[in-house]
Design a protein around this motif. Structure first.
Motif, PDB file in Angstrom:
ATOM      1  N   THR A 112     132.083  34.300  61.384  1.00 24.24           N
ATOM      2  CA  THR A 112     133.252  33.447  61.164  1.00 24.24           C
ATOM      3  C   THR A 112     134.439  34.297  60.742  1.00 24.24           C
ATOM      4  N   ILE A 118     142.522  34.651  60.974  1.00 26.98           N
ATOM      5  CA  ILE A 118     143.027  33.873  62.114  1.00 26.98           C
ATOM      6  C   ILE A 118     144.546  33.981  62.180  1.00 26.98           C
ATOM      7  N   TYR A 143     140.638  27.118  67.421  1.00 25.17           N
ATOM      8  CA  TYR A 143     140.392  26.979  65.986  1.00 25.17           C
ATOM      9  C   TYR A 143     140.716  25.574  65.481  1.00 25.17           C
ATOM     10  N   PHE A 246     135.922  31.142  66.809  1.00 22.34           N
ATOM     11  CA  PHE A 246     136.895  30.180  66.283  1.00 22.34           C
ATOM     12  C   PHE A 246     136.246  28.817  66.072  1.00 22.34           C
ATOM     13  N   ARG A 247     135.330  28.455  66.948  1.00 27.11           N
ATOM     14  CA  ARG A 247     134.598  27.194  66.810  1.00 27.11           C
ATOM     15  C   ARG A 247     133.740  27.225  65.539  1.00 27.11           C
ATOM     16  N   SER A 249     134.273  29.098  62.934  1.00 25.97           N
ATOM     17  CA  SER A 249     135.188  29.114  61.785  1.00 25.97           C
ATOM     18  C   SER A 249     135.714  27.722  61.495  1.00 25.97           C
ATOM     19  N   TYR A 250     136.031  26.981  62.544  1.00 28.12           N
ATOM     20  CA  TYR A 250     136.510  25.598  62.420  1.00 28.12           C
ATOM     21  C   TYR A 250     135.502  24.752  61.646  1.00 28.12           C
TER      22      TYR A 250
END
Length: 298
Positions: A112, A118, A143, A246-247, A249-250
């Protein structure tokens, strides 16, 4: 039944009856083709109807010399599905893979990014470049909406419901879901549509596709990976970053900030809550702080 005939039937089954995406179907087919190649190289003349568990064990043993346990387990899973299909299609009475135990593998936690990392990636994008605003919008949608690459490149103008604050996504297995759209990401999409996309070339048949390349056609998966890799390197981040990062991390940031796990499951389009539960293990420090803050006995 010959191998190629069985593979063709399996491919049609995966596409038509199970409704799987092209990339997923190709992955299954590749697993079976690896087995067929092994049989040809070793001059083992046996068809899909007669191949035995021992033949398959020998294949996996040879495979273990060149691939890791995780890849072995994935190929075994693909073969299990193939022979399940043959049983379903009454070609075989049994599935020879069921007696083969998958190698033990630990659950790999996804990488992540922090919010600051980001921001650094986004800051590395040159907005004066003709594709700058498009690239920034792509990163922010990965994101800001937790999209898979296939979902992003297939997104259409007609999938955007700005008044309702949602976008319509067709995910794995052709399943539709609605993903909330935050004001910031929506604003970036509107800028891209009105100030960039509208002024560029749009090829015939791609009028409704949201993200276009320089020739006015749909972006490819490879191009999204290239965009992410380019700006991650320019941000000097010492991490292996892909669009899927990014997914992850989201989802992680949603969970850290108190989002319900079931809600995250629905937004991400996970069929099973077990898939979503991996994010619980990502940040043990945050979970410890949560307990200390909210539990009566802390």
């Amino acid at each position: 039944m010959h191998w190629q005939s069985a593979i063709n039937s399996f491919k049609n089954y995966l596409k038509i009856e199970r409704g799987l995406l092209e990339n997923t179907v190709n992955s299954y087919i590749l697993d079976v083709e690896k087995l067929v190649k092994y049989l040809a190289i070793n001059k083992i003349e046996v068809g899909p109807k007669k191949i035995s568990t021992e033949d398959l064990r020998s294949f996996i043993y040879e495979l273990s010399k060149v691939v890791n346990e995780r890849t072995q387990a994935r190929i075994l899973s693909g073969l299990r599905s193939f022979f399940d299909f043959l049983v379903f299609d009454e070609v075989r009475d049994d599935n020879p893979v069921l007696l083969i135990e998958s190698p033990k593998i630990g659950r790999k936690l996804p990488d992540t990014l922090s919010v600051e990392e980001i921001d650094e990636i986004v800051a590395a994008i040159d907005l004066s470049h003709p594709q700058g605003q498009r690239n920034k919008t792509i990163i922010e949608m990965l994101y800001g909406c937790g999209l898979r690459v296939s979902e992003l490149i297939n997104l259409r103008l007609s999938d955007l419901f700005f008044d309702e604050g949602f976008i319509s996504i067709v995910g794995k297995g052709e399943k539709q879901r609605f993903v909330p759209l935050n004001d910031y990401t929506q604003h970036l999409i509107e800028i891209y549509i009105n100030d960039v996309r509208r002024l560029g070339e749009i090829a015939n048949g791609f009028e409704d596709v949201l993200f276009l390349n320089r020739r006015g056609k749909q972006l490819t998966r490879a191009m999204i990976f290239t965009i992410v890799r380019k700006f991650s390197e320019e941000a000097n981040l010492d991490k292996k970053i892909s669009p899927h990062t990014f997914r992850h991390s989201y989802a992680t940031h949603l969970l850290e900030n108190g989002a319900d796990l079931r809600a995250i499951q629905q937004i991400l389009g996970h069929e099973s809550i077990t898939t979503t539960e991996v994010y619980i293990h990502l940040n043990q420090t945050h979970l410890r702080v949560t307990i200390e803050q909210f539990h009566p006995r802390a």
